[in-house]
Design a protein around this motif. Structure first.
Motif, PDB file in Angstrom:
ATOM      1  N   SER A 156       0.814  -1.214   0.000  1.00 49.60           N
ATOM      2  CA  SER A 156       0.000   0.000   0.000  1.00 49.60           C
ATOM      3  C   SER A 156       0.847   1.263   0.000  1.00 49.60           C
ATOM      4  N   GLY A 157       2.155   1.123   0.030  1.00 43.24           N
ATOM      5  CA  GLY A 157       3.041   2.272  -0.053  1.00 43.24           C
ATOM      6  C   GLY A 157       3.705   2.670   1.242  1.00 43.24           C
ATOM      7  N   LEU A 158       3.405   1.971   2.352  1.00 46.29           N
ATOM      8  CA  LEU A 158       4.090   2.285   3.595  1.00 46.29           C
ATOM      9  C   LEU A 158       5.538   1.825   3.504  1.00 46.29           C
ATOM     10  N   SER A 159       6.419   2.548   4.134  1.00 44.47           N
ATOM     11  CA  SER A 159       7.840   2.214   4.082  1.00 44.47           C
ATOM     12  C   SER A 159       8.206   1.239   5.188  1.00 44.47           C
ATOM     13  N   ALA A 160       9.370   0.646   5.038  1.00 40.25           N
ATOM     14  CA  ALA A 160       9.861  -0.280   6.059  1.00 40.25           C
ATOM     15  C   ALA A 160      10.130   0.438   7.376  1.00 40.25           C
ATOM     16  N   ASP A 161      10.282   1.753   7.324  1.00 42.82           N
ATOM     17  CA  ASP A 161      10.542   2.539   8.527  1.00 42.82           C
ATOM     18  C   ASP A 161       9.271   2.959   9.246  1.00 42.82           C
ATOM     19  N   ASP A 162       8.138   2.781   8.589  1.00 41.20           N
ATOM     20  CA  ASP A 162       6.868   3.097   9.240  1.00 41.20           C
ATOM     21  C   ASP A 162       6.771   2.290  10.534  1.00 41.20           C
ATOM     22  N   GLU A 163       6.276   2.905  11.585  1.00 43.87           N
ATOM     23  CA  GLU A 163       6.285   2.252  12.899  1.00 43.87           C
ATOM     24  C   GLU A 163       5.544   0.916  12.887  1.00 43.87           C
ATOM     25  N   THR A 164       4.368   0.875  12.273  1.00 45.93           N
ATOM     26  CA  THR A 164       3.586  -0.367  12.233  1.00 45.93           C
ATOM     27  C   THR A 164       4.316  -1.440  11.445  1.00 45.93           C
ATOM     28  N   VAL A 165       4.861  -1.048  10.291  1.00 44.48           N
ATOM     29  CA  VAL A 165       5.565  -2.005   9.435  1.00 44.48           C
ATOM     30  C   VAL A 165       6.849  -2.488  10.104  1.00 44.48           C
ATOM     31  N   ALA A 166       7.588  -1.578  10.711  1.00 43.78           N
ATOM     32  CA  ALA A 166       8.846  -1.954  11.363  1.00 43.78           C
ATOM     33  C   ALA A 166       8.603  -2.977  12.474  1.00 43.78           C
ATOM     34  N   ARG A 167       7.542  -2.779  13.234  1.00 46.47           N
ATOM     35  CA  ARG A 167       7.207  -3.741  14.294  1.00 46.47           C
ATOM     36  C   ARG A 167       6.821  -5.094  13.698  1.00 46.47           C
ATOM     37  N   ALA A 168       6.097  -5.053  12.587  1.00 46.33           N
ATOM     38  CA  ALA A 168       5.685  -6.295  11.937  1.00 46.33           C
ATOM     39  C   ALA A 168       6.886  -7.044  11.377  1.00 46.33           C
ATOM     40  N   LEU A 169       7.807  -6.332  10.753  1.00 43.51           N
ATOM     41  CA  LEU A 169       9.008  -6.966  10.214  1.00 43.51           C
ATOM     42  C   LEU A 169       9.851  -7.571  11.333  1.00 43.51           C
ATOM     43  N   SER A 170       9.930  -6.871  12.459  1.00 47.81           N
ATOM     44  CA  SER A 170      10.668  -7.396  13.607  1.00 47.81           C
ATOM     45  C   SER A 170      10.020  -8.681  14.112  1.00 47.81           C
ATOM     46  N   TYR A 171       8.699  -8.703  14.138  1.00 51.78           N
ATOM     47  CA  TYR A 171       7.961  -9.905  14.539  1.00 51.78           C
ATOM     48  C   TYR A 171       8.303 -11.068  13.596  1.00 51.78           C
ATOM     49  N   LEU A 172       8.203 -10.838  12.294  1.00 53.18           N
ATOM     50  CA  LEU A 172       8.487 -11.902  11.325  1.00 53.18           C
ATOM     51  C   LEU A 172       9.936 -12.372  11.441  1.00 53.18           C
ATOM     52  N   LYS A 173      10.839 -11.437  11.606  1.00 56.66           N
ATOM     53  CA  LYS A 173      12.256 -11.780  11.720  1.00 56.66           C
ATOM     54  C   LYS A 173      12.513 -12.674  12.927  1.00 56.66           C
ATOM     55  N   SER A 174      11.744 -12.504  13.984  1.00 56.99           N
ATOM     56  CA  SER A 174      11.942 -13.287  15.205  1.00 56.99           C
ATOM     57  C   SER A 174      11.604 -14.763  14.991  1.00 56.99           C
ATOM     58  N   TYR A 175      10.911 -15.075  13.907  1.00 55.76           N
ATOM     59  CA  TYR A 175      10.544 -16.460  13.610  1.00 55.76           C
ATOM     60  C   TYR A 175      11.458 -17.088  12.556  1.00 55.76           C
ATOM     61  N   ARG A 176      12.541 -16.442  12.274  1.00 51.62           N
ATOM     62  CA  ARG A 176      13.513 -17.047  11.361  1.00 51.62           C
ATOM     63  C   ARG A 176      14.156 -18.245  12.047  1.00 51.62           C
TER      64      ARG A 176
END
Length: 365
Positions: free
Chosen positions: A70-90
């Protein structure tokens, strides 16, 4: 390859009918609907960065991809938290999934799509590479001791090795493509073998027992074993085709390099022509409706179709049709949810993610 040309019976180039500015929905209404969906996901995100429940890595993957798409950046607070969550399941094997999950392919594929969209600076390249290798290991092929003649061959399943299916295989191909895998890669071509066998079309590519029982060009859930469809069977035991899997199969064939001239593609387009609707997931009613919407939109975008002709000869501006249907279905709080609660579509988080993925393809280019 992308399909730019027109099939004589389905696709009509927009330039012959409407200028691009007149295609698609009202842009202000589109933007408002998308923004409301984004705000709903912001508010429904859990403190740990995921959505719905701690082990729902797949649902979080869908929401994260939808927000980035939708155009949000990886630095967006919501997206950054989501990416951190996904990364924790690597995981050590390169996959990205909950350790107790039986959906390892699905979760890893969605995570790859998210990290690829967030990878502008190469931060996630190593993670994507590891996930790609993990996914390759899940594909049913010689590593499982089967030959190319086996109905399981080339497919991807949820990851527990129950059996492969077309839904997981489409996500598998989409993730590999996002990771930069070329259409002539062995993994893509093996997947094409499996996909071809899930089509109700008898040909040199599909000589399974189910191939000729219906022969309508549509797709069903899996050819593995004796085959399975979610849409019921005919009197002769044929596996009925249905909308979401037909769009999934067609998109997968394009990802694997088939052109518009291939009989498999032509047959799938004919099925789509004969079953054009946004009121239901064809042959499935409301079940899997929003999964259908996002697969419908992704496929027609890949095909570069602007107007789609139905069985009555009516030419549809599908972007406008789809967007207006989603506008009507959106809840006052910005979410979407399916009254037919199957495949998690009673959960407004995943359904809102699907809806955003569909809406993001409704603006004519």
């Amino acid at each position: 390859m992308l399909l730019r040309a027109v099939t004589v019976f389905v696709v009509v180039a927009a330039s012959r009918f409407l200028p691009a500015a007149e295609l698609g929905p009202d842009l202000d209404e589109l933007q408002q609907s998308r923004q409301q969906g984004i705000e709903f996901l912001r508010l429904s995100q859990n403190e740990d960065g995921g959505w719905t429940a701690p082990r729902m890595v797949g649902i979080t993957g869908v929401c994260t991809v939808a927000l980035l798409d939708s155009g949000l950046s990886a630095d967006d607070e919501t997206v950054a938290r989501a990416l951190s969550y996904l990364k924790s399941y690597r995981q050590k094997d390169g996959g990205i999934y909950h350790p107790d999950s039986s959906h390892r392919n699905y979760e890893t594929c969605l995570s790859v799509l998210a990290f690829e969209k967030a990878n502008a600076d190469g931060l996630y390249s190593k993670m994507i590479e590891g996930a790609e290798n993990f996914l390759r290991g899940l594909q049913w092929d010689e590593g499982e001791g089967i030959e190319s003649t086996d109905s399981d061959y080339g497919g991807a399943g949820y990851g527990g090795h129950k059996r492969p299916d077309l839904s997981n295989t489409q996500f598998f191909l989409e993730a590999l493509k996002a990771a930069g895998v070329k259409e002539d890669d062995p993994a893509m071509q093996k997947a094409l073998i499996f996909v071809s066998r899930t089509q109700n079309l008898e040909s040199q590519h599909n000589t399974t027992a189910n191939a000729s029982k219906i022969d309508d060009g549509g797709f069903f859930y899996t050819a593995a074993g004796e085959g399975e469809t979610k849409a019921g069977t005919t009197d002769n035991g044929g596996l009925r085709s249905y909308g979401s899997m037909t769009y999934a199969g067609l998109k997968s064939m394009i990802y694997a390099g088939l052109s518009k001239d291939d009989p498999r593609v032509s047959a799938a387009l004919e099925w789509i022509k004969n079953h054009y609707t946004l009121n239901e997931n064809p042959n499935m009613g409301k079940q899997g409706l929003f999964y259908y919407y996002q697969t419908f939109a992704k496929t027609l975008e890949v095909l570069e179709v602007d107007r789609l002709e139905d069985a009555s000869g009516v030419k549809h501006d599908w972007r406008k049709d789809l967007a207006e249907k989603l506008f009507d279905l959106q809840k006052p709080n910005g979410s979407w949810v399916n009254e037919a609660d199957r495949w998690y579509e009673g959960d407004p988080n995943i359904v809102t993610g699907y809806a955003l993925l569909a809406l993001n393809r409704c603006r004519a280019k």
